[in-house]
Structures are given as C-alpha cells and as structure tokens.
Design an enzyme around this catalytic site. Structure first.
Site, PDB file in Angstrom:
ATOM      1  N   HIS A  63       0.790  -1.255  -0.255  1.00 20.98           N
ATOM      2  CA  HIS A  63       0.042  -0.330  -0.214  1.00 20.98           C
ATOM      3  C   HIS A  63       0.948   1.507  -0.095  1.00 20.98           C
ATOM      4  O   HIS A  63       1.480   1.350   0.758  1.00 20.98           O
ATOM      5  CB  HIS A  63      -0.911  -0.178   1.126  1.00 20.98           C
ATOM      6  N   LEU A  64       0.610   1.973  -1.193  1.00 22.22           N
ATOM      7  CA  LEU A  64       1.981   2.984  -1.206  1.00 22.22           C
ATOM      8  C   LEU A  64       0.898   4.550  -0.474  1.00 22.22           C
ATOM      9  O   LEU A  64       1.475   5.449  -0.757  1.00 22.22           O
ATOM     10  CB  LEU A  64       2.626   3.183  -2.604  1.00 22.22           C
ATOM     11  N   ARG A  65      -0.503   4.297  -0.556  1.00 21.58           N
ATOM     12  CA  ARG A  65      -0.861   5.414  -0.425  1.00 21.58           C
ATOM     13  C   ARG A  65      -1.947   6.609  -0.768  1.00 21.58           C
ATOM     14  O   ARG A  65      -2.549   7.405  -0.405  1.00 21.58           O
ATOM     15  CB  ARG A  65      -0.519   5.347   1.018  1.00 21.58           C
ATOM     16  N   ASP A 153      -8.301  -5.183  -2.423  1.00 18.54           N
ATOM     17  CA  ASP A 153      -7.831  -5.140  -1.482  1.00 18.54           C
ATOM     18  C   ASP A 153      -8.671  -4.587  -0.345  1.00 18.54           C
ATOM     19  O   ASP A 153      -8.129  -3.258   0.151  1.00 18.54           O
ATOM     20  CB  ASP A 153      -6.867  -5.382  -1.425  1.00 18.54           C
ATOM     21  N   HIS A 180      -9.439 -10.108  -1.880  1.00 18.72           N
ATOM     22  CA  HIS A 180      -9.174 -10.332  -0.276  1.00 18.72           C
ATOM     23  C   HIS A 180     -10.029 -11.436   0.452  1.00 18.72           C
ATOM     24  O   HIS A 180     -11.401 -10.998  -0.101  1.00 18.72           O
ATOM     25  CB  HIS A 180      -9.288  -8.670  -0.236  1.00 18.72           C
ATOM     26  N   HIS A 233      -3.038 -12.503   0.914  1.00 12.79           N
ATOM     27  CA  HIS A 233      -2.295 -13.023   2.631  1.00 12.79           C
ATOM     28  C   HIS A 233      -3.788 -13.655   2.875  1.00 12.79           C
ATOM     29  O   HIS A 233      -3.788 -13.582   4.727  1.00 12.79           O
ATOM     30  CB  HIS A 233      -2.575 -11.610   3.343  1.00 12.79           C
ATOM     31  N   ASN A 279      -4.742  -7.048   9.349  1.00 13.85           N
ATOM     32  CA  ASN A 279      -6.115  -7.967   8.949  1.00 13.85           C
ATOM     33  C   ASN A 279      -6.200  -8.463   7.361  1.00 13.85           C
ATOM     34  O   ASN A 279      -5.387  -7.940   6.887  1.00 13.85           O
ATOM     35  CB  ASN A 279      -7.501  -6.808   8.084  1.00 13.85           C
ATOM     36  N   ASP A 306       2.392  -7.134   2.140  1.00 12.70           N
ATOM     37  CA  ASP A 306       0.831  -6.613   2.498  1.00 12.70           C
ATOM     38  C   ASP A 306       1.184  -5.353   3.529  1.00 12.70           C
ATOM     39  O   ASP A 306       0.676  -5.110   4.773  1.00 12.70           O
ATOM     40  CB  ASP A 306       0.093  -7.103   3.368  1.00 12.70           C
ATOM     41  N   HIS A 310       0.670   3.663   8.533  1.00  9.65           N
ATOM     42  CA  HIS A 310       0.002   3.951   8.632  1.00  9.65           C
ATOM     43  C   HIS A 310       0.141   5.170   9.721  1.00  9.65           C
ATOM     44  O   HIS A 310       1.884   5.120  10.332  1.00  9.65           O
ATOM     45  CB  HIS A 310      -1.353   3.422   9.940  1.00  9.65           C
TER      46      HIS A 310
HETATM   47  O1  DOR Z   1      -4.299  -5.060   7.555  1.00  9.30           O
HETATM   48  C1  DOR Z   1      -5.138  -4.377   6.928  1.00  9.30           C
HETATM   49  N1  DOR Z   1      -4.298  -3.104   6.458  1.00  9.30           N
HETATM   50  N2  DOR Z   1      -5.711  -5.669   5.996  1.00  9.30           N
HETATM   51  C2  DOR Z   1      -6.407  -5.115   4.287  1.00  9.30           C
HETATM   52  O2  DOR Z   1      -6.174  -5.277   3.895  1.00  9.30           O
HETATM   53  C3  DOR Z   1      -5.653  -3.775   4.362  1.00  9.30           C
HETATM   54  C4  DOR Z   1      -4.723  -2.985   4.991  1.00  9.30           C
HETATM   55  C5  DOR Z   1      -5.021  -1.201   4.392  1.00  9.30           C
HETATM   56  O3  DOR Z   1      -4.606  -0.607   3.300  1.00  9.30           O
HETATM   57  O4  DOR Z   1      -3.986  -0.959   5.353  1.00  9.30           O
END
Ligand code: DOR
Length: 428
Positions: A63-65, A153, A180, A233, A279, A306, A310
């Site tokens: 995830h590069l956000r 996802d 997912h 995952h 998750n 994955d 954050h």
């Molecule tokens: O833990 C997770 N974070 N699982 C996911 O499926 C999405 C991901 C996120 O985008 O933060």
C-alpha cells in the site's frame, strides 16, 4: 555503468543456481555469472564475500497510499522503503483516494513512480468502481494501461455474480483477480483472531471460517469461469488446504502469504497492542505450521508483505478504533530469515517465494525480472544472512512506523539493492 559483484553466494531459484561466483552487470542488464570475472573497466566493484546475491524481490502486495493518504506514505517514501528491504518491483493496491479504478489514477501512480524512483511500480487496479463492490471498473482499458491485476483489497467482493463477471472478463487479458477473502457478515465487529485470547481480552474474534468461506466461494467461481484467481494474504490452515485441493483439481488459483502471518501469532495482540492489529488477524502456531507447509509443497506461490503504513495517530488509540496493518517492507527479509535460521524453511525456497514465485503470478510479460539469467534486468539484492540488528522504526524510510517488531533483534540484513543496474540502496 558496469558493476561487478565479487565472490557472493549467488542464489537464483529460476535457474537452480546456488554457488559462490561473480556477477557482472552492464547497461542495466545481468551479463554474466562465473568465477573470477576480471574487474577491468568496471566502474564499481562490490565485495560480497560471505553475502547472498539474489534477484531483487518482487512484492505483489503493498500500500503506497498515494494519492489521498500521503500522511501515511507516498510513492517516494514507499519506494525508498522497498529499496531498503531488497524489493525492486512492488505492486501497489488500489485503496487510495481516489481509488485506482480509472486511467488518470493509474497514470498518476506510474508517472510519479518513474519520476521519484528506479523501483518498478506495477499498479493493481480496483475490480469495482470506487471499490464499492457494485459495478465493474473499466477493466479493459485498465489492462491496456498495463495494470498487473485487479483487486478491491481491504474489502471482499461479496457480490458473487460480480466476481464471476470479473473473472470471466479478466480471461481476455489473462490478468489475475486478486481477492481479499473475508466474509463481511462474519467479520463484522471482529478485531483479532477468534479464540481464548480474544475472550480474555474482551475483543470480538474473527474466525478462520471468515476467510475460508470466502476462499471457498472464490475457488468455485474460478473453476466455473476459468479465470485466474489470486488469493491475497491467506492466514489459516483451512485456506491452505482449500488452495491445495483447488490446485490439485487444476483450477487456476495462486496464493500469497505475508511475513507476519508466517512469523507472528495472535499473542502479539496481548496488552491491546495496536501495532499487531492487522487484517486478516495474526493467527495461531498451528496456522503458521500449515502456511509453511503450503510454501514447501507449492500450494502458496509467493510471500507478499501487505506493507500497510499508517500514521502514529491511526494506531495511538483504543484497540477497536485503531487502523489495521503492519509496515512490512523494511523488516520482511530479516523476519523471514528467522524461519531459515530455525531450520523451518530453506534459504533457496525463501528466495524463490520472494522472486520467481511472484514473477510467475505476474506472468510471462515479466520474465525479465525475478531471475539472474543473462540478459535479464539487473535487479539484484545483496544481503548478509547472519548480521544481527535491532529494528528501530525511527530509521525506517517508510512513513509507517507501525510494526510489532519495534525494538526486536533480527538476523539477516539487506546491504545493497540494485534496480535496473543502478544502486538504489546501500546500507549506512
Ligand atoms: O491490515 C490490513 N491493512 N489489511 C488490509 O487488507 C488492508 C490494509 C490497509 O490498507 O491498511
């Protein structure tokens, strides 16, 4: 630019190579592996004595956000984290804002990546518009734009006919539908693995069936459609068994597992540790053993991080409100090396699942990465399998400092990462 890597243990699962030799890189390509290559006319000689030299890792799931959540990560910071972790190709998931469900967003991600890094950024597009699970995205034009797969996802595509259509349609371009797997009804309100610990902590559990019901349905749809299904995952022993049976039945399914699901159990959540909230949730040692067995017998094709960065505030709150996810790019290799040091996984199999395995999920178009054959792209990682270091998130390139591994001593360290024949990371 000519780079000569001397005297490393070259491990290339694609060609079955595992021996001490020199590796020569010229003009962005691997041009030779043999003993005693002369350093004549090389701009850079790297002594890799005692180190492992292998193809740059390919991560099918990061995830590069960006766009939208640049406080968590940017394409640039994510690429730097990838380089520091030995990853030279990464596939960002489309849960950005706006979602990567149309050409402008995909173009933006690709153009930005090209500007800021030599790391190969291979975007995954959303299966459904806005990731809302209602209507298919313009899959045809997204495929033409070069996305490597489709995924919602973060969310399961619960509409069975919608997913069936996505699988049918994806056959036209032979791209994987990357699911997912999580039954939304069962997952409702769940915060960690279902079990005694969840009971003791007073947190609602997420059962293995939450994932397995979804895996089961998706395999049935893959069988019916003949489309390529890739399971993101997977985390439970039951999922491993379902994929094993599906593969034996000739259904086109592949699967990935994360480093955290291979190395950590639900016990990490003790003390309401939000950095271990992820998750699917961290499971049990029994699941870990089954996941490792799945890697060994070929049921699980790839290890994918994955990487889910954050902000501090996203995690610095009560457990129920904290965001799901672990920042994984910079600890992946070292944490997985723990499995090698404890004899649970061979070094060559580990490297295979980080290189050849994910390359095969990407498909033939990407034959020039994930291996060290002459003429292949010079994506190379050099790492010390035995160097010990302590995880210090202050030193992460990723903006996401969210990892339960903070302060932990790991063994195995990336020294140098080369992408397209250029050094993109060098250990300080
Ligand atoms: O833990 C997770 N974070 N699982 C996911 O499926 C999405 C991901 C996120 O985008 O933060």
């Amino acid at each position: 630019m000519k780079i000569l890597i001397k005297n490393g243990r070259i491990i290339d699962p694609a060609s079955g190579t595992d021996n001490v030799a020199d590796l020569l890189i010229e003009n962005g390509l691997v041009t030779g592996i043999s003993k005693d290559i002369s350093p004549e006319k090389t701009e850079k000689v790297i002594d890799a004595t005692g180190k492992v030299v292998c193809p740059g890792f390919i991560d099918l799931h990061v995830h590069l956000r960006e766009p939208g959540f640049e406080g968590k990560e940017t394409i640039e910071s994510g690429c730097k984290a990838a380089a520091a972790g030995g990853f030279t190709s990464i596939c960002p998931m489309p849960n950005t804002n706006p979602a990567a469900d149309c050409l402008p967003v995909i173009d933006f991600i690709k153009n930005t990546a090209t500007k800021v890094s030599l790391i190969r950024v291979l975007p995954i597009a959303a299966i459904t518009k806005g990731r809302k699970g209602q209507e298919l995205s313009p899959m045809g034009e997204l495929a033409e734009a070069g996305v490597v797969g489709f995924s919602d996802d973060g969310d399961y595509v619960s509409g069975s006919s919608l997913l069936l259509n996505a699988l049918l349609y994806s056959r036209t371009f032979d791209l994987p539908i990357m699911e997912h797997c999580e039954d939304a009804c069962l997952a409702e309100g769940g915060l960690m693995n279902e079990g005694l610990l969840a009971c003791r902590l007073g947190l609602k559990g997420i059962t293995n069936a939450t994932e397995e019901i979804a895996v089961n349905r998706d395999i049935a749809l893959a069988k019916e459609s003949g489309g390529r299904l890739h399971l993101c995952h997977i985390s439970t022993a039951g999922s491993v068994e379902l994929v094993r049976q599906a593969k034996a039945a000739g259904i086109r399914v592949s699967a990935e597992v994360t480093p955290h699901h291979l190395t950590l159990t639900e016990a990490e959540v003790n003390g309401y540790n939000t950095s271990a909230k992820v998750n699917p949730p961290l499971r049990t040692q029994t699941d870990i053993e089954a996941l490792i067995a799945g890697l060994k017998d070929g049921t699980i094709d790839a290890i994918a991080t994955d990487h889910a960065p954050h902000t501090r505030n996203d995690k610095l709150c009560e457990f129920g409100l904290a965001a799901n996810g672990i920042s994984g790019l910079e600890t992946a290799l070292a944490s997985l090396m723990g499995l090698v040091h404890s004899g649970k996984l061979s070094l060559s199999l580990l490297i295979e699942k980080l290189t050849l395995g994910p390359q095969q999920v990407l498909g033939e178009k990407y034959q020039n990465i994930g291996n060290l054959k002459a003429g292949s792209c010079a994506d190379v990682v050099i790492f010390d399998p035995d160097e010990e270091w302590t995880v210090d998130t202050a030193k992460f390139f990723s903006k996401g400092k969210n990892t339960p591994l903070e302060g932990r001593k790991l063994k195995g360290r990336v020294n140098t990462t080369i992408a397209c024949g250029q050094i993109v990371y060098q250990q300080a």
